[in-house]
Scaffold this active site. Sequence first.
Site, PDB file in Angstrom:
ATOM      1  N   LYS A  14       0.974  -1.119  -0.125  1.00 14.83           N
ATOM      2  CA  LYS A  14       0.038   0.005  -0.074  1.00 14.83           C
ATOM      3  C   LYS A  14       0.739   1.254   0.278  1.00 14.83           C
ATOM      4  O   LYS A  14       0.787   2.297  -0.749  1.00 14.83           O
ATOM      5  CB  LYS A  14      -1.103  -0.118   1.322  1.00 14.83           C
ATOM      6  CG  LYS A  14      -1.929  -1.209   1.240  1.00 14.83           C
ATOM      7  CD  LYS A  14      -2.770  -0.965   2.667  1.00 14.83           C
ATOM      8  CE  LYS A  14      -2.020  -1.205   4.046  1.00 14.83           C
ATOM      9  NZ  LYS A  14      -1.597  -2.540   4.396  1.00 14.83           N
ATOM     10  N   ARG A  89      -9.250   0.690   8.944  1.00 11.46           N
ATOM     11  CA  ARG A  89      -8.691  -0.909   9.306  1.00 11.46           C
ATOM     12  C   ARG A  89     -10.066  -1.482   9.964  1.00 11.46           C
ATOM     13  O   ARG A  89      -9.815  -2.695  10.406  1.00 11.46           O
ATOM     14  CB  ARG A  89      -7.402  -1.094  10.121  1.00 11.46           C
ATOM     15  CG  ARG A  89      -6.323  -0.997   9.092  1.00 11.46           C
ATOM     16  CD  ARG A  89      -5.198  -0.911   9.876  1.00 11.46           C
ATOM     17  NE  ARG A  89      -3.987  -1.542   9.644  1.00 11.46           N
ATOM     18  CZ  ARG A  89      -3.090  -1.056   8.743  1.00 11.46           C
ATOM     19  NH1 ARG A  89      -3.008   0.186   8.768  1.00 11.46           N
ATOM     20  NH2 ARG A  89      -1.900  -1.812   8.687  1.00 11.46           N
ATOM     21  N   ARG A 128      12.019  -6.453   4.585  1.00  8.41           N
ATOM     22  CA  ARG A 128      12.228  -5.179   4.963  1.00  8.41           C
ATOM     23  C   ARG A 128      12.710  -4.745   6.518  1.00  8.41           C
ATOM     24  O   ARG A 128      13.480  -3.956   6.633  1.00  8.41           O
ATOM     25  CB  ARG A 128      10.834  -4.536   4.960  1.00  8.41           C
ATOM     26  CG  ARG A 128      10.799  -2.792   5.266  1.00  8.41           C
ATOM     27  CD  ARG A 128       9.450  -2.160   4.927  1.00  8.41           C
ATOM     28  NE  ARG A 128       8.392  -2.720   6.024  1.00  8.41           N
ATOM     29  CZ  ARG A 128       7.152  -2.394   5.785  1.00  8.41           C
ATOM     30  NH1 ARG A 128       6.736  -1.529   4.710  1.00  8.41           N
ATOM     31  NH2 ARG A 128       6.246  -2.636   6.445  1.00  8.41           N
ATOM     32  N   ARG A 134      12.274  -0.969  11.843  1.00  5.95           N
ATOM     33  CA  ARG A 134      10.928  -1.274  12.470  1.00  5.95           C
ATOM     34  C   ARG A 134      10.837  -2.565  13.317  1.00  5.95           C
ATOM     35  O   ARG A 134      10.719  -3.787  12.803  1.00  5.95           O
ATOM     36  CB  ARG A 134       9.796  -1.234  11.261  1.00  5.95           C
ATOM     37  CG  ARG A 134       9.352  -0.039  10.971  1.00  5.95           C
ATOM     38  CD  ARG A 134       8.551  -0.030   9.685  1.00  5.95           C
ATOM     39  NE  ARG A 134       7.227  -0.566   9.829  1.00  5.95           N
ATOM     40  CZ  ARG A 134       6.318  -0.448   9.107  1.00  5.95           C
ATOM     41  NH1 ARG A 134       6.299  -0.096   7.914  1.00  5.95           N
ATOM     42  NH2 ARG A 134       4.972  -1.087   9.511  1.00  5.95           N
ATOM     43  N   ARG A 146       0.163  -9.649  12.994  1.00 10.01           N
ATOM     44  CA  ARG A 146      -0.559  -8.483  12.135  1.00 10.01           C
ATOM     45  C   ARG A 146      -1.503  -8.975  11.012  1.00 10.01           C
ATOM     46  O   ARG A 146      -2.779  -8.432  10.776  1.00 10.01           O
ATOM     47  CB  ARG A 146       0.628  -7.386  11.551  1.00 10.01           C
ATOM     48  CG  ARG A 146       1.289  -6.740  12.483  1.00 10.01           C
ATOM     49  CD  ARG A 146       2.837  -6.390  12.211  1.00 10.01           C
ATOM     50  NE  ARG A 146       2.586  -5.391  10.842  1.00 10.01           N
ATOM     51  CZ  ARG A 146       3.722  -5.092  10.106  1.00 10.01           C
ATOM     52  NH1 ARG A 146       4.785  -5.636  10.352  1.00 10.01           N
ATOM     53  NH2 ARG A 146       3.601  -4.234   9.178  1.00 10.01           N
TER      54      ARG A 146
HETATM   55  P1  B4P Z   1       4.481  -1.389   2.095  1.00  9.46           P
HETATM   56  O1  B4P Z   1       4.221  -0.880   0.768  1.00  9.46           O
HETATM   57  O2  B4P Z   1       5.349  -0.698   3.215  1.00  9.46           O
HETATM   58  O3  B4P Z   1       3.431  -2.311   2.805  1.00  9.46           O
HETATM   59  P2  B4P Z   1       2.154  -1.868   3.613  1.00  9.46           P
HETATM   60  O4  B4P Z   1       1.100  -2.541   3.096  1.00  9.46           O
HETATM   61  O5  B4P Z   1       2.050  -0.099   3.351  1.00  9.46           O
HETATM   62  O6  B4P Z   1       2.384  -2.011   5.036  1.00  9.46           O
HETATM   63  P3  B4P Z   1       2.077  -2.168   6.653  1.00  9.46           P
HETATM   64  O7  B4P Z   1       0.775  -2.649   6.683  1.00  9.46           O
HETATM   65  O8  B4P Z   1       2.880  -2.852   7.234  1.00  9.46           O
HETATM   66  O9  B4P Z   1       2.048  -0.854   7.473  1.00  9.46           O
HETATM   67  P4  B4P Z   1       1.392   0.400   8.046  1.00  9.46           P
HETATM   68  O10 B4P Z   1       2.296   1.339   8.356  1.00  9.46           O
HETATM   69  O11 B4P Z   1       0.202   0.704   7.405  1.00  9.46           O
HETATM   70  O12 B4P Z   1       5.472  -2.781   1.510  1.00  9.46           O
HETATM   71  C1  B4P Z   1       6.022  -3.893   2.263  1.00  9.46           C
HETATM   72  C2  B4P Z   1       7.233  -4.318   1.938  1.00  9.46           C
HETATM   73  O13 B4P Z   1       7.053  -4.928   0.664  1.00  9.46           O
HETATM   74  C3  B4P Z   1       8.210  -3.279   1.533  1.00  9.46           C
HETATM   75  O14 B4P Z   1       9.554  -3.701   1.905  1.00  9.46           O
HETATM   76  C4  B4P Z   1       8.205  -3.023   0.071  1.00  9.46           C
HETATM   77  O15 B4P Z   1       9.409  -2.638  -0.660  1.00  9.46           O
HETATM   78  C5  B4P Z   1       7.892  -4.497  -0.265  1.00  9.46           C
HETATM   79  N1  B4P Z   1       7.193  -4.533  -1.534  1.00  9.46           N
HETATM   80  C6  B4P Z   1       6.217  -3.615  -2.015  1.00  9.46           C
HETATM   81  N2  B4P Z   1       5.667  -3.767  -3.369  1.00  9.46           N
HETATM   82  C7  B4P Z   1       6.395  -4.964  -3.684  1.00  9.46           C
HETATM   83  C8  B4P Z   1       6.288  -6.026  -4.789  1.00  9.46           C
HETATM   84  N3  B4P Z   1       5.567  -5.634  -5.873  1.00  9.46           N
HETATM   85  N4  B4P Z   1       7.077  -6.795  -4.871  1.00  9.46           N
HETATM   86  C9  B4P Z   1       8.013  -7.101  -3.871  1.00  9.46           C
HETATM   87  N5  B4P Z   1       7.946  -6.406  -2.840  1.00  9.46           N
HETATM   88  C10 B4P Z   1       7.355  -5.355  -2.580  1.00  9.46           C
HETATM   89  O16 B4P Z   1       0.782  -0.236   9.576  1.00  9.46           O
HETATM   90  C11 B4P Z   1       1.907  -0.417  10.521  1.00  9.46           C
HETATM   91  C12 B4P Z   1       1.102  -0.458  11.805  1.00  9.46           C
HETATM   92  O17 B4P Z   1       0.481   0.695  12.432  1.00  9.46           O
HETATM   93  C13 B4P Z   1      -0.129  -1.586  12.025  1.00  9.46           C
HETATM   94  O18 B4P Z   1       0.391  -2.863  12.180  1.00  9.46           O
HETATM   95  C14 B4P Z   1      -0.965  -0.950  13.063  1.00  9.46           C
HETATM   96  O19 B4P Z   1      -0.437  -1.226  14.632  1.00  9.46           O
HETATM   97  C15 B4P Z   1      -0.849   0.662  13.167  1.00  9.46           C
HETATM   98  N6  B4P Z   1      -1.853   1.248  12.075  1.00  9.46           N
HETATM   99  C16 B4P Z   1      -1.742   1.746  11.135  1.00  9.46           C
HETATM  100  N7  B4P Z   1      -2.941   2.228  10.713  1.00  9.46           N
HETATM  101  C17 B4P Z   1      -3.727   1.876  11.569  1.00  9.46           C
HETATM  102  C18 B4P Z   1      -5.323   2.241  11.703  1.00  9.46           C
HETATM  103  N8  B4P Z   1      -6.100   2.514  10.666  1.00  9.46           N
HETATM  104  N9  B4P Z   1      -5.670   1.653  12.854  1.00  9.46           N
HETATM  105  C19 B4P Z   1      -5.307   1.155  13.753  1.00  9.46           C
HETATM  106  N10 B4P Z   1      -3.924   0.844  13.892  1.00  9.46           N
HETATM  107  C20 B4P Z   1      -3.058   1.206  12.665  1.00  9.46           C
END
Ligand code: B4P
Length: 190
Positions: A14, A89, A128, A134, A146
């Site tokens: 995302k 979420r 990552r 992290r 998670r």
């Molecule tokens: P990202 O792009 O970082 O993934 P994400 O889905 O945004 O991450 P996440 O769910 O962990 O984080 P968030 O900060 O929202 O990609 C992940 C990895 O994959 C990276 O290393 C990237 O390089 C790699 N990648 C991406 N695309 C790729 C591809 N095509 N091929 C190969 N590799 C690829 O959440 C973190 C925490 O914050 C949660 O657990 C929760 O505790 C809290 N939180 C956030 N929002 C919340 C909410 N609304 N309510 C309650 N808690 C919340």
Amino acid sequence: MTNLVLFGPPGAGKGTQADILKEKYQLVHISTGDVFRYNIKNQTGLGLTAKSFIDKGQLVPDEVTINMLNAEVEKNPEAKGFIFDGFPRTEKQADALAESLKAKGTEVKAMIALEVEDEVLVKRLLERGKTSGRKDDADEAVIRNRITVYYEETAILKEYYKKQDKYYGVDGVGSVEEITDRISNVIDKL
Ligand code: B4P
């Protein structure tokens, strides 16, 4: 306004895609995860609260998250639209988002969901974790928690937006560019 919810399990990509799409479509990107991490780094009260949940792979309580999200939206009165990344979420968060956008005379236009299988997610996040610093990416048990939390608390939002005819699933496996193209195909037809 074009307001998009970018959806999917942890590690689905995302944040990666939102960074590209915000430039391409001139939208304001709000990542609740990024705002929490900024607050943790700066040791604010919000950061301290959030850290205790994030480090365990749990969701931060709705009230805290919703207030924070609304404050971020208010900081951008000139926005042509938003990409919400990692929010909502829970159903309560989805209702709050609808209410806050309604007050601005607008709504969520689409939820775009990145579909990636669990074992690929675990691999990506562990990878990552080697460099991100992290804590929630460093421990496989936290990563798996998670993903479990996603299925138990977040995945129901698929039905929530499907009922409103706003759900679009996109294959999240492939190169970053390929996935951007798939998402763009959805956005360009909205
Ligand atoms: P990202 O792009 O970082 O993934 P994400 O889905 O945004 O991450 P996440 O769910 O962990 O984080 P968030 O900060 O929202 O990609 C992940 C990895 O994959 C990276 O290393 C990237 O390089 C790699 N990648 C991406 N695309 C790729 C591809 N095509 N091929 C190969 N590799 C690829 O959440 C973190 C925490 O914050 C949660 O657990 C929760 O505790 C809290 N939180 C956030 N929002 C919340 C909410 N609304 N309510 C309650 N808690 C919340």
